[in-house]
Design an enzyme around this catalytic site. Structure first.
Site, PDB file in Angstrom:
ATOM      1  N   PRO A 169      91.973 -20.306  23.245  1.00  0.00           N
ATOM      2  CA  PRO A 169      90.970 -20.370  22.054  1.00  0.00           C
ATOM      3  C   PRO A 169      92.215 -21.156  21.112  1.00  0.00           C
ATOM      4  O   PRO A 169      93.352 -21.349  21.287  1.00  0.00           O
ATOM      5  CB  PRO A 169      91.064 -19.078  21.391  1.00  0.00           C
ATOM      6  CG  PRO A 169      91.993 -18.221  22.088  1.00  0.00           C
ATOM      7  CD  PRO A 169      92.246 -18.890  23.498  1.00  0.00           C
ATOM      8  N   ALA A 170      91.723 -21.446  19.801  1.00  0.00           N
ATOM      9  CA  ALA A 170      92.472 -22.440  19.026  1.00  0.00           C
ATOM     10  C   ALA A 170      93.523 -21.117  18.312  1.00  0.00           C
ATOM     11  O   ALA A 170      93.364 -20.096  18.036  1.00  0.00           O
ATOM     12  CB  ALA A 170      91.590 -22.692  17.622  1.00  0.00           C
ATOM     13  N   TRP A 180      88.542 -23.568  15.796  1.00  0.00           N
ATOM     14  CA  TRP A 180      88.585 -22.414  15.040  1.00  0.00           C
ATOM     15  C   TRP A 180      87.242 -22.165  14.354  1.00  0.00           C
ATOM     16  O   TRP A 180      87.265 -21.117  13.811  1.00  0.00           O
ATOM     17  CB  TRP A 180      89.919 -22.269  14.142  1.00  0.00           C
ATOM     18  CG  TRP A 180      90.014 -23.772  13.544  1.00  0.00           C
ATOM     19  CD1 TRP A 180      90.565 -24.744  13.749  1.00  0.00           C
ATOM     20  CD2 TRP A 180      89.248 -24.031  12.362  1.00  0.00           C
ATOM     21  NE1 TRP A 180      90.344 -25.872  12.886  1.00  0.00           N
ATOM     22  CE2 TRP A 180      89.391 -25.280  11.777  1.00  0.00           C
ATOM     23  CE3 TRP A 180      88.037 -23.267  11.593  1.00  0.00           C
ATOM     24  CZ2 TRP A 180      88.709 -25.941  10.748  1.00  0.00           C
ATOM     25  CZ3 TRP A 180      87.614 -24.095  10.613  1.00  0.00           C
ATOM     26  CH2 TRP A 180      87.895 -25.290  10.179  1.00  0.00           C
ATOM     27  N   ASN A 181      86.532 -23.067  14.334  1.00  0.00           N
ATOM     28  CA  ASN A 181      85.417 -22.970  13.256  1.00  0.00           C
ATOM     29  C   ASN A 181      84.501 -22.082  13.722  1.00  0.00           C
ATOM     30  O   ASN A 181      83.693 -21.393  12.894  1.00  0.00           O
ATOM     31  CB  ASN A 181      84.921 -24.342  12.794  1.00  0.00           C
ATOM     32  CG  ASN A 181      84.259 -25.111  14.013  1.00  0.00           C
ATOM     33  OD1 ASN A 181      84.544 -24.856  14.960  1.00  0.00           O
ATOM     34  ND2 ASN A 181      83.636 -26.231  13.729  1.00  0.00           N
ATOM     35  N   GLU A 213      85.562 -37.268   8.816  1.00  0.00           N
ATOM     36  CA  GLU A 213      85.177 -36.070   8.346  1.00  0.00           C
ATOM     37  C   GLU A 213      85.798 -35.324   7.572  1.00  0.00           C
ATOM     38  O   GLU A 213      87.012 -34.945   7.767  1.00  0.00           O
ATOM     39  CB  GLU A 213      84.848 -35.132   9.644  1.00  0.00           C
ATOM     40  CG  GLU A 213      83.761 -35.044  10.565  1.00  0.00           C
ATOM     41  CD  GLU A 213      83.688 -34.177  11.575  1.00  0.00           C
ATOM     42  OE1 GLU A 213      82.728 -33.306  11.688  1.00  0.00           O
ATOM     43  OE2 GLU A 213      84.688 -33.907  12.454  1.00  0.00           O
ATOM     44  N   CYS A 234      80.944 -29.358  12.889  1.00  0.00           N
ATOM     45  CA  CYS A 234      81.080 -30.907  13.421  1.00  0.00           C
ATOM     46  C   CYS A 234      79.545 -31.198  13.188  1.00  0.00           C
ATOM     47  O   CYS A 234      79.462 -32.523  13.241  1.00  0.00           O
ATOM     48  CB  CYS A 234      81.517 -30.915  14.722  1.00  0.00           C
ATOM     49  SG  CYS A 234      80.875 -29.675  15.869  1.00  0.00           S
ATOM     50  N   GLY A 270      86.725 -29.828  20.029  1.00  0.00           N
ATOM     51  CA  GLY A 270      87.756 -29.947  19.026  1.00  0.00           C
ATOM     52  C   GLY A 270      87.522 -31.577  18.450  1.00  0.00           C
ATOM     53  O   GLY A 270      86.595 -32.232  18.365  1.00  0.00           O
ATOM     54  N   SER A 271      88.786 -32.112  18.096  1.00  0.00           N
ATOM     55  CA  SER A 271      88.824 -33.407  17.660  1.00  0.00           C
ATOM     56  C   SER A 271      88.791 -34.534  18.625  1.00  0.00           C
ATOM     57  O   SER A 271      88.981 -34.259  19.869  1.00  0.00           O
ATOM     58  CB  SER A 271      90.029 -33.333  16.485  1.00  0.00           C
ATOM     59  OG  SER A 271      91.433 -33.377  17.317  1.00  0.00           O
ATOM     60  N   GLU A 280      82.997 -31.949  23.151  1.00  0.00           N
ATOM     61  CA  GLU A 280      82.301 -31.966  22.137  1.00  0.00           C
ATOM     62  C   GLU A 280      83.152 -32.288  20.805  1.00  0.00           C
ATOM     63  O   GLU A 280      83.787 -31.525  20.600  1.00  0.00           O
ATOM     64  CB  GLU A 280      81.715 -30.487  21.819  1.00  0.00           C
ATOM     65  CG  GLU A 280      80.926 -29.989  22.953  1.00  0.00           C
ATOM     66  CD  GLU A 280      79.537 -30.704  23.156  1.00  0.00           C
ATOM     67  OE1 GLU A 280      79.014 -31.431  22.286  1.00  0.00           O
ATOM     68  OE2 GLU A 280      78.678 -30.394  24.230  1.00  0.00           O
ATOM     69  N   LEU A 281      83.153 -33.381  20.382  1.00  0.00           N
ATOM     70  CA  LEU A 281      84.298 -33.763  19.548  1.00  0.00           C
ATOM     71  C   LEU A 281      83.652 -34.082  18.137  1.00  0.00           C
ATOM     72  O   LEU A 281      82.670 -33.641  17.794  1.00  0.00           O
ATOM     73  CB  LEU A 281      84.714 -35.139  20.025  1.00  0.00           C
ATOM     74  CG  LEU A 281      85.270 -35.255  21.483  1.00  0.00           C
ATOM     75  CD1 LEU A 281      85.688 -36.355  22.058  1.00  0.00           C
ATOM     76  CD2 LEU A 281      86.281 -33.921  21.807  1.00  0.00           C
TER      77      LEU A 281
HETATM   78  P1  ADP Z   1      91.489 -29.134  14.809  1.00  0.00           P
HETATM   79  O1  ADP Z   1      92.063 -30.362  13.891  1.00  0.00           O
HETATM   80  O2  ADP Z   1      90.144 -28.872  14.141  1.00  0.00           O
HETATM   81  O3  ADP Z   1      92.339 -27.983  14.940  1.00  0.00           O
HETATM   82  P2  ADP Z   1      92.082 -29.668  17.487  1.00  0.00           P
HETATM   83  O4  ADP Z   1      91.277 -30.743  18.082  1.00  0.00           O
HETATM   84  O5  ADP Z   1      93.343 -30.294  16.963  1.00  0.00           O
HETATM   85  O6  ADP Z   1      91.162 -29.573  16.082  1.00  0.00           O
HETATM   86  O7  ADP Z   1      92.106 -28.386  18.079  1.00  0.00           O
HETATM   87  C1  ADP Z   1      90.928 -27.874  19.004  1.00  0.00           C
HETATM   88  C2  ADP Z   1      91.796 -27.104  20.242  1.00  0.00           C
HETATM   89  O8  ADP Z   1      92.562 -28.066  20.764  1.00  0.00           O
HETATM   90  C3  ADP Z   1      92.640 -26.139  19.979  1.00  0.00           C
HETATM   91  O9  ADP Z   1      92.397 -25.006  20.774  1.00  0.00           O
HETATM   92  C4  ADP Z   1      94.154 -26.651  19.709  1.00  0.00           C
HETATM   93  O10 ADP Z   1      94.990 -25.722  20.125  1.00  0.00           O
HETATM   94  C5  ADP Z   1      93.750 -27.451  21.061  1.00  0.00           C
HETATM   95  N1  ADP Z   1      94.825 -28.666  21.045  1.00  0.00           N
HETATM   96  C6  ADP Z   1      95.239 -29.325  19.893  1.00  0.00           C
HETATM   97  N2  ADP Z   1      95.980 -30.402  20.455  1.00  0.00           N
HETATM   98  C7  ADP Z   1      96.203 -30.360  21.722  1.00  0.00           C
HETATM   99  C8  ADP Z   1      96.968 -30.754  22.606  1.00  0.00           C
HETATM  100  N3  ADP Z   1      97.623 -31.703  22.413  1.00  0.00           N
HETATM  101  N4  ADP Z   1      96.787 -30.538  23.969  1.00  0.00           N
HETATM  102  C9  ADP Z   1      95.879 -29.488  24.312  1.00  0.00           C
HETATM  103  N5  ADP Z   1      95.196 -28.873  23.454  1.00  0.00           N
HETATM  104  C10 ADP Z   1      95.210 -29.219  22.156  1.00  0.00           C
END
Ligand code: ADP
Length: 496
Positions: free
Chosen positions: A189-190, A164-165, A398, A300, A244-245, A266-267
């Site tokens: 997308p997020a 989302w950032n 973080e 990030c 993402g994470s 890209e984590l």
């Molecule tokens: P944040 O903690 O910054 O929201 P996430 O890694 O949780 O970062 O989210 C990044 C993306 O990954 C978002 O699009 C989110 O919907 C997606 N996401 C989160 N959990 C899952 C999952 N278990 N499987 C697939 N996509 C996911």
């Protein structure tokens, strides 16, 4: 001619807000009919109710991408490039409205939102050009009557999952290289910020991206896993590109292993920022302000741990605190806003937990250190914490917010050791004016990116990505297409 007329098409913000999925060139509701709310983080007000997708929607997107693939793969590179150039022109033409949309759903001030649009657009332009430069090799002959060559082909369907950032830039810098390479795309997308990505679909469609070549579904946090699961299992999806994470990145790698897909991850980062005693302190403060407070500290590559050499610690802390205390925190609608709200309640709770834990372990708040509840539920004051130590949570995780913890160090080896003492390795920064130290430290830092006397490191021309648990592969630059291509070796025998 065609491109010039398209360039002129400018949309109102209201015309750019879509709430359905974009599959096979059409806007469609989720198969379940379900929706979820997207809210303005500044006020909590609902902006739109978007499709809450699941397995069936993901499958429909993949089916469309599979149908579109042969024609897009076989399109001339210059024709793919022309479509991407058009898309770029449309994004730039609509930069104000898109910037406002980013501010609305993500909370960053408008100047930053518009800046993100131009930044994201720069990747589209870059990969439009790279599309025409996908070369192979003629391998020097090894045997008479035999010719060997290597050609590059698109990997196939790419699944793009984004955070989302940077609601526009993150998805643009995945879609653009994929389309440039001749891949077709399914994306999600997020959940906090699907609207900007959906708006990009309107513009991509206008630009002439063929039906099915680009598909996007939205899903709530609860359904994200279910929506994406089908792509992980489906052998037709040949690549996943994710920002993402780290836990979710690891999950995607594990769950997609059954069909051995290519992955670009890209984590998370936990960026160190080192200020040596030979640094230009004013430049270091300016660099830290630019890199730390971009998007309210929610990137990030934001410095998460700031190491300052003992002899300049107090002076640096004073210079920095003065600048941080002067930051204007306000909703994105305020033209003077420099820091907006955090993305959601979860984000503010994490920041608060980190700061409270640091203070319990002996840190001192030189400024900030509290919520700004008078502005709304999601605001946190820009904060400088002195006397940070490695046993604090913010040293290992973080914080993803406007908090600068200042750690003290005595010598170079200690600073480098501390900087590398993390499983992550995305961005790192240091300030020094000693040429030998610059050479040494830039080699020793375990990170994919090193900012040397510079806080603004992102560019479409540079390879962006991490080492260790910050992930692998690179986005942008001349390397950015590699992940979307596979090499085919051709061996032709029985020649005269
Ligand atoms: P944040 O903690 O910054 O929201 P996430 O890694 O949780 O970062 O989210 C990044 C993306 O990954 C978002 O699009 C989110 O919907 C997606 N996401 C989160 N959990 C899952 C999952 N278990 N499987 C697939 N996509 C996911």
């Amino acid at each position: 001619m065609f491109m010039e007329t398209i360039m002129m098409k400018r949309f109102e913000l209201s015309e750019l807000i879509r709430s359905d999925n974009f599959i096979d060139g059409k806007w469609v509701t989720a198969a379940s009919g379900k929706r979820f709310a997207v809210t303005d983080p500044a006020t909590g007000k609902v902006i739109a109710q978007v499709a809450d997708s699941g397995y069936a929607d993901a499958r429909a997107a993949t089916d469309a991408a599979a149908r579109a693939f042969p024609a897009w793969r076989d399109a001339l590179p210059k024709d793919r490039a022309a479509v991407l150039h058009c898309w770029h022109a449309l994004i730039v033409e609509n930069a104000d409205a898109l910037g406002r949309l980013i501010s609305l759903e993500q909370g960053k001030p408008f100047a930053e939102g518009r800046g993100e649009v131009m930044y994201g657009a720069s990747y589209v332009a870059w990969f439009a050009e790279e599309a025409t430069r996908i070369y192979g090799d003629i391998i020097p002959q090894q045997q008479r009557g035999k010719r060997m060559s290597a050609i590059k082909e698109p990997v196939g369907i790419v699944a793009a999952i984004t955070p989302w950032n940077f609601p526009l830039a993150m998805i643009a810098r995945k879609i653009a290289p994929a389309l440039a390479a001749g891949c077709t795309v399914v994306g999600k997308p997020a959940e906090d910020t699907p609207l900007t990505a959906l708006a990009l679909m309107i513009l991509a469609h206008e630009a002439g991206v063929p039906a099915g070549a680009l598909n996007l579904i939205s899903a709530s946090r609860e359904n994200a896993q279910a929506a994406v699961a089908d792509w992980l299992e489906d052998g037709r999806v040949r690549k996943i590109t994710f920002t993402g994470s780290t836990p979710v990145g690891k999950y995607l790698a594990r769950e997609s292993a059954g069909t051995l897909k290519k992955l670009s991850l890209e984590l998370g980062g936990n960026a160190p920022f080192i200020v040596f005693d030979d640094a230009d302190l004013d430049a270091a403060v300016a660099g830290l302000m630019a890199s730390k407070f971009r998007n309210g500290g929610q990137t990030c590559v934001c410095p998460n741990r700031v190491y300052v050499q003992s002899s300049v610690y107090d002076r640096f802390a004073a210079l920095l605190t003065k600048r941080v205390a002067a930051l204007k925190v306000a909703p994105a609608t305020d033209p003077e806003a420099q820091i907006g709200p955090m993305i959601n309640a979860r984000a503010v709770e994490k920041i608060e937990r980190h700061v409270n834990d640091a203070i319990r372990h002996g840190a001192r708040a030189l400024t900030g250190g509290k919520r700004l509840s008078e502005l709304g539920a999601n605001y946190y004051a820009p904060t400088v914490l002195a006397d940070a130590t490695p046993d604090m949570q913010l040293s290992c995780e973080e914080t993803f917010g406007p908090v600068v913890p200042l750690f003290r160090f005595n010598d170079e080896a200690q600073a480098v050791r501390a900087a590398n003492d993390t499983p992550f390795g995305l961005a790192s920064y240091f300030y020094s004016q000693d040429a030998r130290r610059i050479d040494r430290v830039s080699r020793l830092l375990e990170a994919g990116i090193v900012g040397i006397n510079e806080g603004a490191i992102s560019s479409e021309a540079a390879p962006f990505g991490g080492v260790k648990e910050s992930g692998y592969e690179r986005e942008g630059s001349k390397y950015g297409l590699d992940d979307y291509l596979s090499i085919k070796y051709l061996c032709q025998g029985n020649l005269a």
